[in-house]
Design a protein around this motif. Structure first.
Motif, PDB file in Angstrom:
ATOM      1  N   ARG A   1       0.790   4.052  -2.974  1.00  0.00           N
ATOM      2  CA  ARG A   1       0.505   5.470  -2.723  1.00  0.00           C
ATOM      3  C   ARG A   1       1.620   6.360  -3.246  1.00  0.00           C
ATOM      4  O   ARG A   1       1.377   7.430  -3.795  1.00  0.00           O
ATOM      5  CB  ARG A   1       0.301   5.722  -1.237  1.00  0.00           C
TER       6      ARG A   1
ATOM      7  N   LYS B   1       1.197   9.289  -6.261  1.00  0.00           N
ATOM      8  CA  LYS B   1       1.428  10.707  -5.992  1.00  0.00           C
ATOM      9  C   LYS B   1       2.433  11.340  -6.932  1.00  0.00           C
ATOM     10  O   LYS B   1       2.293  12.492  -7.291  1.00  0.00           O
ATOM     11  CB  LYS B   1       1.897  10.906  -4.550  1.00  0.00           C
TER      12      LYS B   1
ATOM     13  N   ILE C   1       0.835  -1.204   0.000  1.00  0.00           N
ATOM     14  CA  ILE C   1       0.000   0.000   0.000  1.00  0.00           C
ATOM     15  C   ILE C   1       0.868   1.251   0.000  1.00  0.00           C
ATOM     16  O   ILE C   1       0.579   2.216  -0.715  1.00  0.00           O
ATOM     17  CB  ILE C   1      -0.962  -0.015   1.209  1.00  0.00           C
ATOM     18  N   THR C   2       1.961   1.243   0.770  1.00  0.00           N
ATOM     19  CA  THR C   2       2.872   2.390   0.808  1.00  0.00           C
ATOM     20  C   THR C   2       3.497   2.630  -0.559  1.00  0.00           C
ATOM     21  O   THR C   2       3.571   3.773  -1.030  1.00  0.00           O
ATOM     22  CB  THR C   2       3.977   2.151   1.857  1.00  0.00           C
TER      23      THR C   2
END
Length: 69
Positions: free
Chosen positions: A40, A44, A36-37
């Motif tokens: 993300r 971005k 998930i990190t």
């Protein structure tokens, strides 16, 4: 056995999962968090040469400054 509903089956599945897969759950949660990190971070930052950049980052085109207008 005929009185078992979906909730009973779900609880039974959860108990079996906890009994047999408990040692692997922390590693699974850790890898899910890392995924998930990374996702993300990739969402971005804009890709190099990406043409879908916001219009505010592009130079403004003013028709009044064109020669012959």
């Amino acid at each position: 056995m005929g009185n078992l509903t979906g909730w009973h089956g779900l609880i039974l599945l959860l108990v079996v999962l906890l009994l047999f897969a408990a040692p692997k759950l922390p590693g699974l949660a850790r890898s899910l968090g890392q995924s998930i990190t990374i996702f993300r971070g990739e969402v971005k930052k804009p890709a190099a040469g990406d043409e879908s950049a916001p219009a505010a980052d592009l130079p403004a085109k003013d028709d009044a400054t064109k020669p012959g207008a």
